[in-house]
Scaffold this motif. Structure first.
Motif, short mmCIF file in Angstrom:
data_model
loop_
_atom_site.label_atom_id
_atom_site.label_comp_id
_atom_site.label_asym_id
_atom_site.label_seq_id
_atom_site.Cartn_x
_atom_site.Cartn_y
_atom_site.Cartn_z
N ALA A 117 0.55 10.39 5.34
CA ALA A 117 1.45 9.62 6.31
C ALA A 117 2.07 8.84 4.67
CB ALA A 117 0.78 8.53 6.91
N ALA A 118 1.78 8.30 3.81
CA ALA A 118 2.96 8.06 2.93
C ALA A 118 3.34 9.45 2.09
CB ALA A 118 1.87 7.01 2.23
N GLN A 119 2.66 10.18 2.43
CA GLN A 119 3.63 11.30 1.58
C GLN A 119 4.56 12.13 2.64
OE1 GLN A 119 0.36 14.97 0.84
NE2 GLN A 119 1.57 15.23 -0.42
N LEU A 120 4.53 11.46 4.01
CA LEU A 120 5.22 11.93 4.53
C LEU A 120 6.61 10.98 4.32
CD1 LEU A 120 4.04 14.20 7.54
CD2 LEU A 120 5.94 14.62 5.58
N ALA A 121 6.00 9.81 4.00
CA ALA A 121 6.82 8.73 3.78
C ALA A 121 7.84 8.57 2.51
CB ALA A 121 6.64 7.54 3.87
N GLY A 122 7.23 10.09 1.87
CA GLY A 122 8.18 10.11 0.49
C GLY A 122 7.36 10.01 -0.45
N ALA A 123 6.09 9.36 -0.79
CA ALA A 123 5.43 8.74 -1.40
C ALA A 123 4.68 9.64 -2.92
CB ALA A 123 4.42 7.80 -1.83
N GLY A 124 5.49 9.57 -3.63
CA GLY A 124 4.07 10.52 -4.92
C GLY A 124 3.10 10.41 -4.91
N PRO A 125 2.61 11.61 -6.15
CA PRO A 125 1.10 11.23 -6.41
C PRO A 125 0.81 9.62 -6.28
CG PRO A 125 1.59 13.11 -7.40
CD PRO A 125 2.57 12.74 -6.50
N ARG A 148 2.68 6.80 -6.82
CA ARG A 148 2.28 6.03 -6.52
C ARG A 148 1.76 6.12 -4.69
NH1 ARG A 148 8.09 3.24 -5.43
NH2 ARG A 148 7.67 1.75 -3.83
N ARG A 149 0.80 6.75 -4.26
CA ARG A 149 -0.32 6.87 -3.08
C ARG A 149 -0.32 6.09 -3.68
NH1 ARG A 149 1.48 12.54 -2.14
NH2 ARG A 149 -0.21 12.80 -3.23
#
Lengths: 348, 566
Positions: B463-471, B473-474
């Motif tokens: 979900a965080a990845q789709l929200a735009g968070a890079g590795p 950041r996640r």
């Protein structure tokens, strides 16, 4: 907002082809359902759209942009999509407002603008009073709505929904179906919805892609799918109805009552064409049938409130499902009139 | 490769590099040991391995090791299964406290256990003197014997049997028991026909663990055996190294190989039975079974409490009494009671402060470094194919599974010469102990983190990845906050084990670089039992409070991270 184009998309896990040469064009703003039994590859397809899985072959385009091919893979975080997960995937260490605002933070939205957009998103799903709660304090339906709010807060080009109603009880499902439809009307986002529940897909989607064993079997509007299912398998998967073998007709043709009843009267050896007869196209005459009539025996009946579902067995042994306003006697012989039927392709 | 892949692959390469480094560092000491032990085999009878195998002392020590560990395992089995069955299956009260008290001996360092038991027996025991039950002067200390070692090894490793059996019992679906009851089985029949057969493999696995742990134990046979001239393999190595120094390294490597192989065979046996204990049990599990003890409840409670009084409370009381008398052999009463020993160790003894400072730095440093490594490491491991993941985990576990003495010898071999290129000599410095701790305790920190990560719903990160968070950041905003309790617990466990560590540091310490474990050992060897007792009391207090703080963390951790909580 943009449309999606899938060209011969294939996903292979070892020897097994989870998705096999799937091609689709989704118009901008369309609400599309991927429908099929479990294991048909619909979730894999959705995960390829999101970018969690790489494609083994074929291409996925969003508008003019190439998202994925065998050599090219745009990472999920760069696709500007949003997704509602089956488990909702709300981050337990953040409040409801922080969950919703996280995608905004990543896009550098700060201050008053951030506050306004979070509030707006929460008000769209009627959850403003819950902004400071943690996801654990919410009910299933409320969590679902937080996940929705998180999706829409950044105006994504595509919203993906992975069986979002699977974990809810039946009563809540109906009201959530309503809020999805409402959400789609207001945001006009392109939405792709994965489900194994045909009634959910029929209720929500503009168009449905029916999948079987990784392949696209039919791509049509809900109404077409119901009235004119392509194959025998689709006909049995969607709606209720009986399939009979007759001696006339050809796949993709609609037959009138007379033609249908004549085709049914031929000897069994000549009947090669499968035909779908929906229960609303069968008239049941409970009074004692005459010699010429098509007859059947009442085997079982189920009370459904506004009507009875009558399960009939014909002389040749075929079963039929019909509706009748009153209860009949079990074992009773009835006369039947078939009004119309739809000729099916055999399954591959 | 398309430009959009670069950020993701940079992140992956960094993590892969870290994983490879860690794997190499975990493997290096064992490989170095293997090379040394098998070197010069061509010399025939003169090769170190043959010399060691031909020496009578080797076989004597080996038979002593097998005798004490084997008998110790039986004692552990008896104690551990008694507590596991009663606490997990029945409706006895005060379960949490019983578990905590039963687990405490495992976390108390062996040298402290040995010291406290020594204070309980013998003619000079201040406790026996105080209550007037001391044997006459000149009578022997009964614990300076093979049987003394065996008893203490059994008590120390009983919690391992308890844990393995308890896990096995808790995974027994309640329905299996209920189905037997409804079929007409009485409680004792259910126990014999259902519970015992299903949990048998848990018992075997636990016993194997107790055996390995006893085999590698150094503190107990060192404090009880060396005064009696009774040597087991780890103390034999220690004795030789202490007398002859690095000159006998090749032979010590061969000896180490011998224990190492024995221990790893035990581990293999235990893994095999652990695997068998998970035979696809379906149904709701994770709850105790509430066999009713009826009118025997008071009796059983008295039995368990008196066992705890004997194995835990009595030696600790003896330890406290010894720390409060002016000298050994003096009875404790209102006139003699003194806090002098505490003043001495805290106020005057420079060595105590130094050892405490050293141990705190070593343990704290190791905990911090390992916490920093564990998250990225566990994160990368989770994304490996299952077989590669298991292999990597086994390699990382190797320095912990091997007896401490073996690791110590391997580290000496690896670092006895200055490091090439940077030309830094680690041998004889705290640095060597630190490196050894990092290798030994990595798995202790990694396991809770891995378990916690495996429980994390992957969609949270997606979900965080789709929200735009890079590795990165996640990792920092989603994964880290959710894993934090496990990471903290892992660090705390490392600290707890490292701060009291004796086996590794006993071989690696040098003047000015002693650790807390070595300090107690040396004080006792030098006849300063009262001072050693005072330090030990402080150590037990520290252990208990660290365990309590871990217990407080437990509700926020995945099951099994805090060993003494089900």
């Amino acid at each position: 907002m943009a449309g999606l184009t899938l060209k011969q998309v294939t996903k292979q896990f070892g020897e097994h082809k989870a998705v096999d040469g799937l091609s689709l064009t989704v118009e901008p703003g369309e609400f599309v359902a991927l429908l099929g039994p479990s294991g048909c590859g619909k979730t894999t397809m959705l995960r390829m759209l999101a970018g969690f899985e790489q494609v083994s072959g074929g291409e996925i385009h969003l508008g003019d942009q190439l998202l994925a091919s065998e050599q090219h893979h745009v990472l999920p975080e760069q696709r500007n999509m949003a997704m509602v997960f089956q488990s909702y995937a709300l981050w337990p260490h953040m409040s409801v407002a922080d969950n919703v605002g996280y995608p905004l933070k990543l896009r550098g939205v700060r201050g008053a603008d951030y506050q306004r957009r979070v509030e707006q998103a929460l008000s769209l799903v009627a959850l403003e009073p819950y902004a400071q709660r943690t996801p654990q304090d919410l009910s299933g339906g409320q969590r679902q709505r937080v996940a929705l709010a998180r999706c829409l807060v950044t105006d994504p080009s595509v919203v993906l929904l992975d069986e979002p109603l699977a974990n809810l009880d039946r009563h809540l499902r109906a009201s959530m179906e309503h809020s999805f439809a409402d959400f789609h009307r207001r945001t006009e986002a392109t939405m792709v919805y994965v489900t194994h529940d045909q009634s959910e897909a029929m209720a929500l989607a503009d168009r449905i892609a029916v999948m079987q064993a990784g392949k696209l079997v039919q791509w049509a509007t809900p109404e077409t799918l119901y009235r004119e299912p392509r194959t025998s398998w689709v006909a049995s998967f969607i709606g209720q109805g009986s399939q009979l073998m007759i001696s006339t007709g050809a796949p993709g043709r609609r037959l009138g009552g007379n033609e249908l009843m004549q085709g049914l009267a031929s000897p069994a050896a000549q009947r090669h064409q499968a035909v779908l007869v929906r229960p609303e196209h069968i008239q049941v005459h409970p009074e004692a049938p005459s010699e010429q009539d098509l007859t059947a025996r009442v085997e079982r009946q189920t009370f459904r409130g506004e009507r009875y579902e009558i399960h009939l067995r014909m002389q040749g042994g075929e079963t039929l499902l019909a509706y009748h306003p009153h209860a009949l006697k079990l074992g009773q012989q009835v006369a039947l009139t078939l009004l119309e039927g739809w000729c099916l392709e055999p399954d591959q | 490769m398309s430009p959009s892949l670069t950020q993701g692959s940079q992140h992956r390469w960094l993590l892969t590099l870290l994983t490879l480094t860690v794997v190499l560092l975990s493997l290096a000491p064992s490989l170095r040991l293997l090379v040394e032990a098998l070197s010069d085999l061509t010399q025939g009878g003169n090769a170190p391995l043959w010399r060691v195998l031909q020496s009578a002392s080797t076989w004597r020590a080996l038979s002593h090791s097998l005798y004490t560990s084997g008998l110790g395992m039986l004692i552990a089995l008896a104690l551990g299964s008694l507590f596991a069955f009663v606490i997990t299956l029945t409706d006895i009260r005060g379960k949490a406290w019983l578990v905590f008290c039963f687990m405490l001996p495992m976390m108390i360092p062996p040298q402290v256990t040995a010291l406290s038991w020594l204070q309980l027996f013998g003619p000079a025991s201040p406790l026996l003197k105080s209550i007037g039950m001391a044997p006459p002067l000149g009578s022997p200390q009964p614990l300076y014997s093979a049987e003394g070692i065996t008893l203490l090894l059994g008590i120390q490793s009983a919690p391992l049997v308890f844990l393995a059996l308890r896990t096995s019992l808790l995974s027994l679906p309640r329905e299996l028991v209920e189905a037997a009851r409804i079929s007409g089985a009485r409680q004792n029949q259910v126990w014999r026909h259902i519970v015992l057969p299903v949990t048998r493999s848990g018992l075997v696995a636990g016993s194997a663990m107790a055996f390995i742990s006893s085999l590698g134990n150094f503190g107990i046979p060192a404090m009880l055996g060396i005064p009696a001239g009774y040597y087991v393999l780890p103390t034999l190595i220690y004795q030789r190294m202490a007398s002859f120094g690095t000159g006998v390294l090749a032979e010590m490597a061969a000896l180490s190989l011998l224990i190492g192989v024995l221990a790893l065979a035990g581990v293999a046996l235990q893994q095999h039975w652990m695997g068998r204990s998970r035979f696809g049990l379906v149904g709701h599990s994770g709850r105790a079974h509430d066999f009713s003890l009826g009118r025997f409840r008071a009796l059983v409670t008295v039995l368990l409490v008196s066992v705890l009084l004997v194995i835990l409370v009595a030696p600790l009381v003896a330890l406290v009494v010894s720390s409060l008398v002016p000298a050994m052999g003096v009875p404790l009463n209102a006139d003699t009671a003194t806090l002098n020993a505490y003043h001495e160790v805290i106020g005057r003894q420079g060595a105590t402060w130094r050892a405490m400072r050293n141990s705190f730095w070593l343990a704290g440093g190791a905990a911090v470094v390992l916490m920093l490594c564990s998250l990225p490491l566990a994160y990368r491991l989770q994304r490996l194919p299952a077989r590669l993941q298991n292999l990597t985990l086994s390699i990382i576990e190797l320095p912990y599974a091997l007896p401490g003495v073996v690791l110590a010898i391997a580290c000496i071999l690896l670092f006895v010469r200055p490091l090439p290129i940077i030309n830094v000599a680690l041998y004889g410095t705290l640095g060597l102990i630190f490196v050894a701790y990092l290798a030994r305790f990595l798995v202790v920190c990694l396991k809770p983190v891995s378990a916690s990560l495996a429980q994390l719903d992957p969609s949270l990160e997606e979900a965080a990845q789709l929200a735009g968070a890079g590795p990165w950041r996640r990792l920092s905003t989603i994964v880290m906050p959710l894993i934090a309790p496990a990471l903290f617990a892992g660090g705390l466990l490392v600290f707890l084990l490292a701060v009291n560590e004796l086996t590794v540091s006993a071989l690696l310490w040098s003047a000015g670089n002693e650790t807390l474990g070595v300090l107690i050992f040396n004080l006792d060897e030098g006849g300063e039992s009262v001072l050693a007792s005072a330090v030990s009391v402080l150590v037990v207090l520290m252990v208990a409070s660290l365990m309590l703080s871990l217990s407080l963390l437990a509700p926020r951790l995945p099951k099994g991270v805090v060993p003494w909580q089900g």
